[in-house]
Design a protein around this motif. Structure first.
Motif, short mmCIF file in Angstrom:
data_model
loop_
_atom_site.label_atom_id
_atom_site.label_comp_id
_atom_site.label_asym_id
_atom_site.label_seq_id
_atom_site.Cartn_x
_atom_site.Cartn_y
_atom_site.Cartn_z
N ASN A 1 26.86 57.84 14.43
CA ASN A 1 27.14 58.90 15.41
C ASN A 1 26.12 60.04 15.32
OD1 ASN A 1 29.58 57.67 16.43
ND2 ASN A 1 30.58 58.30 14.52
N ARG A 2 24.84 59.65 15.20
CA ARG A 2 23.77 60.63 15.09
C ARG A 2 22.99 60.78 16.40
NH1 ARG A 2 24.41 63.94 10.70
NH2 ARG A 2 25.03 62.72 8.87
N THR A 3 23.54 60.28 17.48
CA THR A 3 22.87 60.40 18.77
C THR A 3 23.89 60.66 19.86
OG1 THR A 3 21.44 59.28 20.39
CG2 THR A 3 22.95 57.89 19.13
N HIS A 4 23.48 61.40 20.87
CA HIS A 4 24.34 61.68 22.01
C HIS A 4 24.11 60.69 23.14
CE1 HIS A 4 20.48 63.54 23.00
NE2 HIS A 4 20.81 63.40 24.26
N ASP B 1 24.04 57.39 25.48
CA ASP B 1 24.92 56.25 25.74
C ASP B 1 24.13 54.97 25.48
OD1 ASP B 1 23.34 55.69 28.02
OD2 ASP B 1 24.66 56.81 29.34
#
Length: 226
Positions: A191-194, A196
């Motif tokens: 969960n280190r990127t926003h 999709d």
């Protein structure tokens, strides 16, 4: 097949199928030996008669979710007219499926499996031969290869033989593309990127395309550090 081998194969599948059910219902991170044993209807000690460690059980169960990818990658690669095209299309399909199911692909291609992980793929397809239906013979050697460093080399070497890339650049291109994919997969897993999934795939493929298509602009023989 001898009676004992049939019995072992049947027991092996009980545990793999039970693990796959837990993955589907709860996720890979929820798997424990006790849960698998309870689901299969045996005690925990019995599992160790068939699997030396939990990671192997997770690997085999994860493979049951890979068929959608293995079926589609052949279709993707058929669109390519050259080894370079096929290499990039294979990466496109791999990114698409791995970013949708990061835990599954991590378990198969990255997770520490101890000694001789290369034997596990062969063992899996031996017991689940139907997963190889619709897979072209020429693609099977690649799919039987768990080592990421070796999977892309065949196509890159074919591209080099046609003069599309320099022979001395093969290893660097192969390593860089893998590192780019691993970095994005790690970001998604943690969960280190926003981003999709579609955006992550597009950015990853942009980098991979840049390296492969414009490899003549890079001096891969020059150390990046030091």
């Amino acid at each position: 097949m001898k009676k004992k081998e049939i019995q072992m194969s049947r027991m092996w599948k009980y545990f793999v199928d039970a693990t796959a059910e837990i993955i589907e219902e709860e996720g890979i991170d929820k798997i424990t030996i006790r849960k698998v044993a309870d689901r299969a209807g045996y005690n925990s000690a019995t599992i160790y008669n068939y699997f030396t460690e939990l990671s192997h059980l997770i690997f085999f169960a994860s493979m049951k979710f890979l068929k959608t990818y293995t079926d589609e990658v052949a279709v993707y690669m058929e669109k390519g007219k050259s080894p370079i095209d096929k290499y990039l299309l294979a990466w496109e399909c791999f990114c698409k499926h791995s970013f949708k199911s990061p835990q599954i692909f991590h378990a198969i291609f990255i997770m520490d499996l101890g000694e001789h992980p290369e034997d596990l793929l062969t063992e899996y397809y031996k017991l689940y031969p139907n997963d190889l239906i619709n897979i072209p013979e020429g693609l099977k050697p690649i799919l039987f290869e768990r080592n990421m460093n070796k999977r892309g080399l065949t196509l890159l070497q074919a591209a080099a033989s046609e003069g599309n890339i320099k022979e001395e650049n093969i290893n660097a291109i192969n390593e860089l593309t893998i590192l780019i994919w691993q970095g994005m997969l790690s970001n998604i897993l943690n969960n280190r990127t926003h981003l999709d999934i579609e955006a992550a795939e597009k950015i990853t493929m942009n980098y991979i395309n840049e390296i492969v298509r414009n490899q003549h602009l890079f001096d891969f023989q020059k150390p990046f550090l030091g």
